[in-house]
Write a protein that holds these residues in place. Structure first.
Motif, mmCIF file in Angstrom:
data_model
loop_
_atom_site.group_PDB
_atom_site.id
_atom_site.type_symbol
_atom_site.label_atom_id
_atom_site.label_comp_id
_atom_site.label_asym_id
_atom_site.label_seq_id
_atom_site.Cartn_x
_atom_site.Cartn_y
_atom_site.Cartn_z
ATOM 1 N N ALA A 108 0.831 -1.205 0.000
ATOM 2 C CA ALA A 108 0.000 0.000 0.000
ATOM 3 C C ALA A 108 0.862 1.250 0.000
ATOM 4 C CB ALA A 108 -0.931 0.014 1.209
ATOM 5 N N VAL A 109 0.363 2.283 -0.669
ATOM 6 C CA VAL A 109 1.024 3.585 -0.738
ATOM 7 C C VAL A 109 0.073 4.632 -0.180
ATOM 8 C CG1 VAL A 109 2.060 5.318 -2.251
ATOM 9 C CG2 VAL A 109 2.296 2.879 -2.793
ATOM 10 N N GLY A 110 0.588 5.518 0.658
ATOM 11 C CA GLY A 110 -0.218 6.594 1.225
ATOM 12 C C GLY A 110 0.378 7.949 0.907
ATOM 13 N N LEU A 111 -0.477 8.910 0.617
ATOM 14 C CA LEU A 111 -0.071 10.299 0.408
ATOM 15 C C LEU A 111 -0.596 11.112 1.574
ATOM 16 C CD1 LEU A 111 -0.883 10.735 -3.403
ATOM 17 C CD2 LEU A 111 1.309 10.124 -2.366
ATOM 18 N N SER A 112 0.305 11.612 2.389
ATOM 19 C CA SER A 112 -0.077 12.334 3.600
ATOM 20 C C SER A 112 0.490 13.739 3.566
ATOM 21 C CB SER A 112 0.433 11.595 4.842
ATOM 22 O OG SER A 112 0.132 12.313 6.020
ATOM 23 N N VAL A 154 -11.399 14.260 -2.788
ATOM 24 C CA VAL A 154 -11.741 13.111 -1.958
ATOM 25 C C VAL A 154 -12.816 13.530 -0.971
ATOM 26 C CG1 VAL A 154 -10.833 11.298 -0.470
ATOM 27 C CG2 VAL A 154 -9.350 12.356 -2.181
ATOM 28 N N PRO A 155 -14.050 13.036 -1.138
ATOM 29 C CA PRO A 155 -15.135 13.462 -0.242
ATOM 30 C C PRO A 155 -14.840 13.189 1.222
ATOM 31 C CG PRO A 155 -15.994 12.277 -2.150
ATOM 32 C CD PRO A 155 -14.511 12.113 -2.178
ATOM 33 N N LYS A 156 -14.211 12.055 1.518
ATOM 34 C CA LYS A 156 -13.945 11.697 2.907
ATOM 35 C C LYS A 156 -12.946 12.638 3.562
ATOM 36 C CE LYS A 156 -16.493 7.942 3.010
ATOM 37 N NZ LYS A 156 -17.640 7.772 3.927
ATOM 38 N N LEU A 157 -12.108 13.288 2.756
ATOM 39 C CA LEU A 157 -11.116 14.219 3.291
ATOM 40 C C LEU A 157 -11.620 15.647 3.316
ATOM 41 C CD1 LEU A 157 -7.820 12.918 1.594
ATOM 42 C CD2 LEU A 157 -8.742 12.349 3.845
ATOM 43 N N VAL A 158 -12.735 15.900 2.665
ATOM 44 C CA VAL A 158 -13.330 17.235 2.576
ATOM 45 C C VAL A 158 -12.314 18.239 2.046
ATOM 46 C CG1 VAL A 158 -14.876 18.848 3.764
ATOM 47 C CG2 VAL A 158 -14.591 16.565 4.661
ATOM 48 N N ARG A 159 -11.507 17.811 1.107
ATOM 49 C CA ARG A 159 -10.546 18.716 0.491
ATOM 50 C C ARG A 159 -10.092 18.113 -0.829
ATOM 51 N NH1 ARG A 159 -4.926 17.428 1.827
ATOM 52 N NH2 ARG A 159 -4.823 15.551 3.124
ATOM 53 N N THR A 160 -9.481 18.943 -1.631
ATOM 54 C CA THR A 160 -8.991 18.516 -2.942
ATOM 55 C C THR A 160 -7.479 18.392 -2.897
ATOM 56 O OG1 THR A 160 -10.841 19.585 -4.087
ATOM 57 C CG2 THR A 160 -8.875 19.098 -5.383
ATOM 58 N N LEU A 161 -6.974 17.263 -3.376
ATOM 59 C CA LEU A 161 -5.538 17.046 -3.435
ATOM 60 C C LEU A 161 -5.016 17.463 -4.804
ATOM 61 C CD1 LEU A 161 -5.214 13.501 -1.779
ATOM 62 C CD2 LEU A 161 -5.119 15.748 -0.690
ATOM 63 N N ASP A 162 -4.027 18.311 -4.822
ATOM 64 C CA ASP A 162 -3.373 18.711 -6.063
ATOM 65 C C ASP A 162 -2.017 18.021 -6.093
ATOM 66 O OD1 ASP A 162 -2.055 19.973 -8.193
ATOM 67 O OD2 ASP A 162 -3.182 21.829 -7.898
ATOM 68 N N LEU A 163 -1.927 16.923 -6.839
ATOM 69 C CA LEU A 163 -0.700 16.145 -6.862
ATOM 70 C C LEU A 163 0.451 16.903 -7.506
ATOM 71 C CD1 LEU A 163 -2.016 12.581 -7.765
ATOM 72 C CD2 LEU A 163 -2.003 13.774 -5.580
ATOM 73 N N GLY A 164 0.152 17.929 -8.277
ATOM 74 C CA GLY A 164 1.202 18.694 -8.920
ATOM 75 C C GLY A 164 1.783 19.784 -8.053
ATOM 76 N N LYS A 165 1.017 20.266 -7.072
ATOM 77 C CA LYS A 165 1.467 21.406 -6.277
ATOM 78 C C LYS A 165 1.637 21.084 -4.798
ATOM 79 C CE LYS A 165 -0.582 24.965 -9.276
ATOM 80 N NZ LYS A 165 -1.508 26.114 -9.336
ATOM 81 N N LYS A 167 2.480 19.211 -1.235
ATOM 82 C CA LYS A 167 3.615 18.438 -0.734
ATOM 83 C C LYS A 167 3.094 17.242 0.065
ATOM 84 C CE LYS A 167 6.403 22.638 -0.272
ATOM 85 N NZ LYS A 167 7.129 23.505 0.668
ATOM 86 N N PHE A 168 3.769 16.106 -0.080
ATOM 87 C CA PHE A 168 3.291 14.888 0.554
ATOM 88 C C PHE A 168 4.440 14.138 1.227
ATOM 89 C CE2 PHE A 168 0.451 15.613 -3.071
ATOM 90 C CZ PHE A 168 -0.789 15.591 -2.448
ATOM 91 N N GLU A 172 10.141 13.962 5.002
ATOM 92 C CA GLU A 172 9.414 15.212 5.152
ATOM 93 C C GLU A 172 8.519 15.428 3.938
ATOM 94 O OE1 GLU A 172 12.304 18.289 5.346
ATOM 95 O OE2 GLU A 172 13.185 17.839 3.403
ATOM 96 N N PRO A 173 7.511 16.302 4.072
ATOM 97 C CA PRO A 173 6.642 16.579 2.917
ATOM 98 C C PRO A 173 7.443 17.156 1.759
ATOM 99 C CG PRO A 173 5.642 17.396 4.952
ATOM 100 C CD PRO A 173 7.046 16.999 5.290
ATOM 101 N N GLN A 174 7.182 16.644 0.559
ATOM 102 C CA GLN A 174 7.915 17.081 -0.624
ATOM 103 C C GLN A 174 6.994 17.010 -1.836
ATOM 104 O OE1 GLN A 174 12.102 15.851 -1.341
ATOM 105 N NE2 GLN A 174 11.319 14.850 -3.174
ATOM 106 N N ALA A 175 7.126 17.980 -2.726
ATOM 107 C CA ALA A 175 6.337 17.976 -3.956
ATOM 108 C C ALA A 175 6.693 16.759 -4.791
ATOM 109 C CB ALA A 175 6.589 19.259 -4.743
#
Length: 684
Positions: free
Chosen positions: A307-311, A379-390, A392-393, A418-421
């Motif tokens: 599994a892979v997670g983006l946090s 992601v509805p469960k996160l109540v936010r939009t993830l921008d994979l291009g901008k 940091k994860f 650490e979080p990184q683009a």
């Protein structure tokens, strides 16, 4: 008809073939780095200079650079690139900065810099990172615009050598940049270069390519739009399986296709720590831009899932997860999206939410899958939009078991430092576990080793070594005090370290694992014990028995709670200890109890042989108010001292072996794969 033709000709000659790029040069300005209009480039000494901090760097290393106006001057626009000497059409490496925008040139990512606005600027700083698989000479080429009619092009710095013989640097990575059009096109979709007649205009806004038509610019704007959201997917699954399931632990071979391009054209992260560079990866994830999407590839040795997670931070919770798992019932690889709610995972609906172009295979015990996600995922469960291009994860990577249609708790897990683009190309470093390893080692050293020996000495050896004193103090008391002060210091240090690591209180509910609460109780009792010892009254004081009981109770309670806390620590994800660690802890408890029984019997035998009645090695017997001699008043060892010393040596040796084994498990965690390979542990 003539009127329409005249109107058409008028419009055709009136509309200028130029566009404003106030946010920087377009990607198509990669090659010539030159604006084109009626003014020629300046040939005089340029009023700007690009300086580098060093002239050689190791592959994967970084160089800081600075473009600045001379004599306090300013400039409006610029382009900076690093090019390979002897192959000047090849852009090399990638940049990191928040003071400029990125350009996509050739096959790289973030391999060119340009201005963010047309405002006057005195200097711009950036970090250039050399590819990990490149050695050779590099030259930095740059163009700069001072005014509409004053610009300098293709200036060069002295050559920089990328070599493995360069001194290794320890440089803290700069803050990850904010993406501006930071998406790499596949080769077939990259903007094509214009001919030498390409013209640039409007230099008040910077370097611009006038050959791009309005239509192409419009389509480019549409392509880079970040407002679109993808919620439906089309997935194709290709599965190859072997006839029999293998569970033998092994690592990925160095020639596995997933390693191709790691650190140069895509980013990679693996478990265990630093395995991308040193080998022995159990699982690896790589990611790279693919048009307007992001392509993820996952490979690892597992009969369950990877599994892979983006946090957005270093803690589990509110994370987008993707699990590739082997369904033995269906005989194929499946994939599902989920969201971490604390330490539990909730599968999204549909399971392949925001996933497309999925391919998976299972062969010889290895799971392999690849999939794409759009650049923007709501992601509805996160109540936010993830921008994979901008955005940091922090990258989470885990491996675990799967059965009966559900994913079990992971067997191994790690996360990036650490979080990184996602667009920063590198082999990600794992989060440092130094504080966790020190915390675990200190607590084991405190409560398994030093506290246990100190308690044994105080309980059974007050009437031993009485003929050998130091500063009029008996040997048992000197070593008891040393052991307990060591316990106190290690416990307080471990307590501070774990709070620094967690940056606060743990997110694990007490009902799931009470380790944190037990640890705090242990630390509190330990902190009190030496303070109470300083307040002890004279041995002949009538209240001395009360002190003896309190001192005895707090010391033993602290050790008991501390050992129970260590048992619970084995179950923690951060510890990454094999479950068989409990066997070592149980062996210590059994041995510790056995030695108490043996030494208690020896002390009772010694008491019965004493000539002086009423003297006991157990101060707590004096609760009835009857006094007993202080240890300074006793001039000779109690009977049976030799056999007690023998068992003390046995206790110390066995205790040191067990404590050392436990500390090694903590320091080298996760160590299960190694122990399985050498046959000490059975594969799970």
């Amino acid at each position: 008809m003539n009127i329409l033709l005249s109107a058409f000709l008028f419009l055709g000659t009136s509309v200028p073939f130029s566009h404003e790029y106030s946010m920087g040069a377009p990607d198509s300005a990669c090659i010539r780095m030159q604006p084109g209009h009626t003014f020629d480039p300046q040939t005089s000494e340029p009023p700007v200079m690009l300086t580098l901090e060093k002239d050689q760097v190791a592959p994967g290393g970084s160089i800081r650079l600075k473009l600045e106006g001379l004599s306090g001057g300013s400039f409006k626009g610029f382009i900076i690139q690093a090019r390979q000497v002897g192959n000047e059409d090849n852009q090399v490496g990638s940049f990191e900065t928040e003071q400029a925008s990125y350009m996509t040139c050739g096959r790289g990512i973030h391999n060119s810099l340009t201005h963010q606005s047309s405002a006057d600027k005195q200097s711009v700083e950036a970090l250039w990172k050399a590819p990990q698989d490149f050695e050779g000479e590099v030259v930095f080429r740059y163009s700069a615009v001072v005014a509409y009619d004053k610009y300098w092009v293709r200036m060069e710095t002295p050559q920089v050598r990328v070599t493995r013989s360069a001194p290794q640097e320890t440089t803290e990575a700069s803050e990850s940049p904010v993406f501006v059009d930071g998406i790499q096109f596949p080769e077939e979709d990259q903007p094509t270069e214009t001919s030498s007649s390409t013209s640039f205009t409007n230099f008040d806004s910077g370097l611009e390519d006038a050959s791009q038509s309005s239509e192409s610019e419009s389509s480019r704007d549409t392509l880079f739009s970040t407002t679109a959201t993808t919620t439906t997917t089309t997935t194709t699954t290709t599965t190859t399986t072997t006839p029999e399931l293998t569970t033998e632990t092994s690592s990925l071979e160095s020639d596995n296709p997933i390693f191709i391009g790691c650190g140069s054209s895509k980013s990679c992260f693996g478990i265990p720590q630093d395995c991308i560079n040193t080998g022995g990866c159990q699982a690896v994830v790589s990611y790279e831009p693919s048009g307007t999407d992001w392509l993820f590839k996952v490979t690892g040795k597992s009969d369950g899932y990877i599994a892979v997670g983006l946090s957005s931070d270093e803690r589990m919770g509110d994370d987008l997860t993707t699990a590739c798992y082997y369904d033995q019932g269906l005989g194929e690889i499946q994939i599902q999206s989920g969201v971490n709610n604390g330490y539990s995972n909730e599968v999204l609906t549909p399971p392949q939410f925001a996933i497309h172009d999925f391919k998976g295979s299972y062969e010889d015990g290895y799971i392999s899958c690849e999939y794409k996600r759009p650049s923007t995922v709501e992601v509805p469960k996160l109540v936010r939009t993830l921008d994979l291009g901008k955005d940091k994860f922090v990258i989470f990577l885990a491996e675990g078991g799967f059965g009966s249609g559900q994913i079990f708790k992971h067997r191994s897990k790690d996360k990036s430092a650490e979080p990184q683009a996602l667009g920063i190309v590198s082999n990600l470093e794992a989060h440092s576990k130094l504080f966790i390893k020190l915390h675990g080692s200190f607590m084991i050293g405190a409560w398994i080793l030093s506290a246990s020996i100190g308690i044994i000495l105080a309980r059974y050896f007050k009437q031993t070594w009485l003929g050998s004193k130091c500063c009029k103090v008996d040997q048992w008391f000197i070593w008891h005090r040393f052991c307990m002060l060591t316990t106190w210091g290690l416990t307080i240090a471990g307590f501070i370290l774990i709070f620094l690591e967690l940056d606060g209180w743990t997110e694990i509910p007490i009902s799931d694992n009470p380790h944190a609460v037990l640890g705090c109780i242990t630390t509190g009792l330990c902190f009190m014990q030496p303070l109470i010892a300083l307040l002890r009254c004279h041995p002949e004081h009538k209240q001395r028995p009360i002190f003896n009981w309190i001192h005895w109770f707090i010391g033993n309670a602290a050790q008991l709670v501390g050992i129970v806390a260590i048992f619970f620590a084995v179950e923690l994800d951060k510890a990454q200890l094999p479950k068989e660690t409990d066997y070592l802890l149980a062996a210590f408890v059994a041995f510790h109890f056995l030695m108490h029984v043996i030494l208690s019997i020896l002390m009772c035998t010694s008491d019965m042989r004493k000539e002086k009645q009423g003297y006991s090695a157990y101060p707590m017997r004096s609760l009835n108010g009857k006094g007993y001699p202080d240890y300074d008043e006793v001039k000779r060892d109690a009977p049976g001292g030799g056999i007690r010393k023998f068992f003390l040596v046995i206790y110390i040796l066995v205790d040191c072996v067990l404590a050392t084994a436990l500390i090694l498990l903590v320091v080298y965690a996760p160590i299960r794969p190694t122990l399985e390979d050498i046959g000490i542990l059975r594969p799970q």
